[in-house]
Motif scaffolding. Structure first.
Motif, mmCIF file in Angstrom:
data_model
loop_
_atom_site.group_PDB
_atom_site.id
_atom_site.type_symbol
_atom_site.label_atom_id
_atom_site.label_comp_id
_atom_site.label_asym_id
_atom_site.label_seq_id
_atom_site.Cartn_x
_atom_site.Cartn_y
_atom_site.Cartn_z
ATOM 1 N N LEU A 143 0.786 -1.113 0.165
ATOM 2 C CA LEU A 143 0.033 0.054 -0.016
ATOM 3 C C LEU A 143 0.780 1.323 0.027
ATOM 4 C CD1 LEU A 143 -2.779 -0.887 2.638
ATOM 5 C CD2 LEU A 143 -3.179 -0.518 0.246
ATOM 6 N N GLU A 144 0.519 2.107 -0.865
ATOM 7 C CA GLU A 144 1.246 3.486 -1.049
ATOM 8 C C GLU A 144 0.337 4.453 -1.800
ATOM 9 O OE1 GLU A 144 4.552 2.808 -3.058
ATOM 10 O OE2 GLU A 144 3.729 1.990 -4.943
ATOM 11 N N PHE A 145 1.113 5.674 -1.790
ATOM 12 C CA PHE A 145 0.130 6.887 -2.281
ATOM 13 C C PHE A 145 0.608 7.023 -3.514
ATOM 14 C CE2 PHE A 145 -1.012 7.303 2.048
ATOM 15 C CZ PHE A 145 -2.349 7.202 2.086
ATOM 16 N N GLY A 146 -0.216 7.371 -4.600
ATOM 17 C CA GLY A 146 0.339 7.871 -5.813
ATOM 18 C C GLY A 146 -0.932 7.764 -7.018
ATOM 19 N N ASP A 147 -0.605 8.218 -8.017
ATOM 20 C CA ASP A 147 -1.648 8.177 -9.228
ATOM 21 C C ASP A 147 -2.625 6.893 -9.278
ATOM 22 O OD1 ASP A 147 -3.068 8.191 -11.473
ATOM 23 O OD2 ASP A 147 -1.497 9.171 -12.633
ATOM 24 N N PRO A 148 -3.653 6.877 -9.361
ATOM 25 C CA PRO A 148 -4.341 5.593 -9.091
ATOM 26 C C PRO A 148 -4.025 4.586 -10.420
ATOM 27 C CG PRO A 148 -5.965 7.242 -9.459
ATOM 28 C CD PRO A 148 -4.495 8.043 -8.956
ATOM 29 N N LEU A 149 -3.857 5.470 -11.551
ATOM 30 C CA LEU A 149 -3.569 4.479 -12.544
ATOM 31 C C LEU A 149 -2.484 3.637 -12.616
ATOM 32 C CD1 LEU A 149 -5.095 6.677 -15.408
ATOM 33 C CD2 LEU A 149 -6.224 5.304 -13.935
ATOM 34 N N VAL A 150 -1.692 3.942 -11.838
ATOM 35 C CA VAL A 150 -0.073 2.914 -11.562
ATOM 36 C C VAL A 150 -0.894 1.494 -11.331
ATOM 37 C CG1 VAL A 150 1.556 2.404 -10.255
ATOM 38 C CG2 VAL A 150 1.084 4.871 -11.018
ATOM 39 N N ASP A 151 -2.046 1.506 -10.603
ATOM 40 C CA ASP A 151 -2.330 0.025 -10.001
ATOM 41 C C ASP A 151 -2.655 -0.842 -11.349
ATOM 42 O OD1 ASP A 151 -2.043 -0.469 -7.591
ATOM 43 O OD2 ASP A 151 -3.963 0.538 -6.974
ATOM 44 N N LEU A 152 -2.924 -0.042 -12.476
ATOM 45 C CA LEU A 152 -3.154 -0.979 -13.659
ATOM 46 C C LEU A 152 -2.085 -1.312 -14.750
ATOM 47 C CD1 LEU A 152 -6.228 1.183 -14.937
ATOM 48 C CD2 LEU A 152 -6.222 -0.517 -13.340
ATOM 49 N N ALA A 153 -0.882 -0.910 -14.089
ATOM 50 C CA ALA A 153 0.412 -1.175 -14.867
ATOM 51 C C ALA A 153 0.949 -2.580 -15.210
ATOM 52 C CB ALA A 153 1.479 -0.384 -14.628
ATOM 53 N N LYS A 154 0.254 -3.462 -14.275
ATOM 54 C CA LYS A 154 0.881 -4.664 -14.237
ATOM 55 C C LYS A 154 -0.344 -5.663 -15.173
ATOM 56 C CE LYS A 154 3.347 -4.698 -10.033
ATOM 57 N NZ LYS A 154 3.675 -5.344 -8.805
ATOM 58 N N ILE A 155 -1.492 -5.204 -15.544
ATOM 59 C CA ILE A 155 -2.513 -5.995 -16.193
ATOM 60 C C ILE A 155 -1.782 -6.430 -17.650
ATOM 61 C CG2 ILE A 155 -4.681 -5.837 -17.291
ATOM 62 C CD1 ILE A 155 -5.604 -3.906 -15.106
#
Length: 302
Positions: free
Chosen positions: A199-211
């Motif tokens: 868990l960390e803070f940042g741009d939400p769209l980074v969470d899609l980068a591994k898809i």
């Protein structure tokens, strides 16, 4: 630590240690109801923040495990959270039809979007400067390792041409490791998200980068569902350009990470990275091939 001596677990009937995963925490499944994580006392403050964030997330997203108890016992820290029954998506996906995979992925994408909407006081940060410095470091590392593969050079060019898009991006809480191994399936349906160590803070769209990198290796329908569930009917300005940018940055970071340690299977990571770059025509296109209309025809026919 004997977890059976913890107050909440005095009446436990079955305690099994879980060996799977990369976390340094020791993990125990208790009565198929609780998951206990045990960690060094030096991590108490860090894990306390994670525990409190889990409580906040569960309050708005029931697909996040409930957090029950946090404490210090016999020289070690521990937290007790709900154990989500089922199988992780990396191993359980083959038991689902394409449509069931898509539906599970769609709901997972919806849940991730809700997690990103959690109202929190976010830290002040210059996201553009942070990501620019991070990418420069990874690029230098690859230069030093003499890894000048054509797809990496194209990814680097695309990043440099588009990194200005990261100015003034919104900041929220990120899961940090969103892919099928951290998704639980039960009765052929999405049952929850696990593993909140990053868990960390940042741009939400980074969470899609591994898809495109990891998820499509397991299930393209699940990946398609992730994207459409996250976007749903809400327009996100510059979505595909940002998605492609973060995908390119992940490719560079992943290869750099694997190249620094012989135990990290560089050949496999390069294979995944090259496949991901190809899906974007070596970043001549921002929408990956597996999200083009012709690749979604199977769904429309349903």
């Amino acid at each position: 630590m004997d977890v059976g001596k913890l107050r909440l677990l005095h009446n436990a009937k079955a305690i099994h240690e879980i060996k799977k995963g990369f976390s340094l925490d020791r993990k125990y499944q208790v009565d198929k109801k609780y998951l206990v994580r045990v960690f060094p006392k030096e991590l108490l403050l860090e894990r306390k923040k994670e525990f409190e964030l889990l409580q906040a997330l569960h309050s708005i997203v029931p697909y996040v495990p409930q957090a029950f108890e946090f404490g210090y016992f016999n020289g070690e820290g521990y937290m007790i959270i709900a154990f989500l029954n089922g199988v992780d998506g990396e191993f359980g996906m083959d038991d689902l039809s394409d449509l069931e995979q898509f539906e599970a992925g769609f709901l997972a994408g919806e849940v991730l979007r809700k997690m990103h909407a959690l109202p929190l006081e976010v830290p002040k940060m210059n996201w553009f400067d942070f990501q620019t410095a991070k990418h420069k470091q990874k690029s230098v590392e690859l230069e030093e390792l003499n890894l000048r593969l054509p797809f990496l050079m194209e990814a680097d060019r695309f990043i440099n041409d588009n990194i200005a898009r990261l100015k003034d991006r919104p900041i929220c809480l990120q899961h940090g490791d969103f892919h099928p191994a951290n998704i639980i399936l039960n009765h052929k349906k999405f049952a929850g998200i696990i593993d909140f160590n990053r868990l960390e803070f940042g741009d939400p769209l980074v969470d899609l980068a591994k898809i495109g990198f990891f998820t499509t290796e397991v299930s393209v329908p699940f990946a398609q569902g992730n994207m459409l569930g996250y976007i749903k009917e809400q327009e996100i300005a510059g979505f595909w350009e940002l998605y492609a940018l973060y995908t390119a940055m992940h490719i560079v970071a992943a290869v750099s990470w694997a190249a620094r340690d012989t135990s990290r299977n560089l050949e496999k990571i390069i294979s995944y990275a090259a496949k991901t770059a190809v899906s974007h025509a070596n970043f001549q296109q921002v929408i990956p091939n597996w999200m083009h209309e012709e690749e979604l025809k199977w769904l429309i026919k349903k």
